[in-house]
Design a protein around this motif. Sequence first.
Motif, mmCIF file in Angstrom:
data_model
loop_
_atom_site.group_PDB
_atom_site.id
_atom_site.type_symbol
_atom_site.label_atom_id
_atom_site.label_comp_id
_atom_site.label_asym_id
_atom_site.label_seq_id
_atom_site.Cartn_x
_atom_site.Cartn_y
_atom_site.Cartn_z
ATOM 1 N N SER A 1 -5.486 1.646 -3.174
ATOM 2 C CA SER A 1 -5.408 0.191 -3.106
ATOM 3 C C SER A 1 -5.840 -0.364 -1.772
ATOM 4 C CB SER A 1 -3.961 -0.260 -3.378
ATOM 5 O OG SER A 1 -3.872 -1.664 -3.297
ATOM 6 N N SER B 1 -5.889 -4.540 -0.258
ATOM 7 C CA SER B 1 -5.561 -5.908 -0.653
ATOM 8 C C SER B 1 -6.785 -6.817 -0.684
ATOM 9 C CB SER B 1 -4.504 -6.488 0.288
ATOM 10 O OG SER B 1 -4.968 -6.449 1.622
ATOM 11 N N HIS C 1 -1.527 2.793 -9.746
ATOM 12 C CA HIS C 1 -2.167 1.537 -9.351
ATOM 13 C C HIS C 1 -3.513 1.838 -8.705
ATOM 14 C CE1 HIS C 1 -2.136 -2.741 -8.027
ATOM 15 N NE2 HIS C 1 -2.933 -2.258 -7.071
ATOM 16 N N ARG D 1 -6.770 6.826 -0.147
ATOM 17 C CA ARG D 1 -7.557 5.686 0.325
ATOM 18 C C ARG D 1 -8.873 6.174 0.925
ATOM 19 N NH1 ARG D 1 -7.108 1.964 5.363
ATOM 20 N NH2 ARG D 1 -8.014 0.048 4.555
ATOM 21 N N HIS E 1 -0.718 7.979 -1.789
ATOM 22 C CA HIS E 1 -1.736 6.938 -1.588
ATOM 23 C C HIS E 1 -3.029 7.622 -1.172
ATOM 24 C CE1 HIS E 1 -2.914 2.843 0.443
ATOM 25 N NE2 HIS E 1 -3.882 3.345 -0.312
ATOM 26 N N ILE F 1 -1.273 5.533 -5.901
ATOM 27 C CA ILE F 1 -1.953 4.286 -5.573
ATOM 28 C C ILE F 1 -3.273 4.546 -4.857
ATOM 29 C CG2 ILE F 1 -0.554 4.075 -3.460
ATOM 30 C CD1 ILE F 1 -0.732 1.014 -3.824
ATOM 31 N N GLU G 1 -12.767 1.800 -2.644
ATOM 32 C CA GLU G 1 -11.575 2.252 -1.931
ATOM 33 C C GLU G 1 -11.347 3.750 -2.119
ATOM 34 O OE1 GLU G 1 -7.903 1.654 0.212
ATOM 35 O OE2 GLU G 1 -9.858 0.713 0.123
ATOM 36 N N GLY H 1 0.787 -1.226 0.000
ATOM 37 C CA GLY H 1 0.000 0.000 0.000
ATOM 38 C C GLY H 1 0.815 1.269 0.000
ATOM 39 N N GLN I 1 -7.024 -0.041 -7.248
ATOM 40 C CA GLN I 1 -7.549 -1.346 -6.853
ATOM 41 C C GLN I 1 -8.804 -1.170 -6.013
ATOM 42 O OE1 GLN I 1 -4.550 -4.010 -5.469
ATOM 43 N NE2 GLN I 1 -5.976 -5.561 -4.776
#
Length: 206
Positions: free
Chosen positions: A123, A125, A152, A100, A98, A121, A132, A93, A154
């Motif tokens: 993300s 998992s 990335h 989130r 990032h 990112i 997200e 992560g 996700q």
Amino acid sequence: FTLTATAVINLKSKVTLEGQGHGTLITKGDSGHAVSVVGAPGTEIVNWAVKNLRVVGPSVNTTRKSGCGIFADFAVKGLIEGVDISGFGSSSGDGSVHIRRCKDVIVTGGSRLHDSLNGFITSESTAPSAPEAERVTISDSYCYNNWADGIHGQHSARLNIINNHCYDNSESGIDLLGDYSDIVVGNDAYSNGGRGIEVGNTTSSH
């Protein structure tokens, strides 16, 4: 101007952290996030920004330490503009930026997200009960020489990935796994170790 951050810089609502360009440098000498924008459900951080500065972390490819240059969680209506962030990440992560569990965040202005585990990112998992990240835009940015992906996504929704340059990343230039309703337009993705643009499924509830 150089600031050595011995502790995380925490942004609150209606706060802008702004430098004067590449000469404004924040260095993070150990693991952890450099800049944190973290709220909670119902008390999200609102109307925040990080602009026109450089952030350098402690990680290199051979010696990686956990953390992100900018980490945002439960934060909305944010702007990241004209930043240069490198040297962050050891676990999945981590990365330069990032985002989130956030909505309506924009990363733009020629931002350079490089030499980290991931450049940009969103993300998780395992599949969350809600997206997200949602309605997040990364545009006109450079994501390069990262040890995993340039960009990335996700388990996210309605990401706008527009006019970015993603190159020389060890894995994919742009990697979208378990996302839905993303828009990917006008990007250059080349000289990456994996795919230029990868779209796939992971275990997802969406």
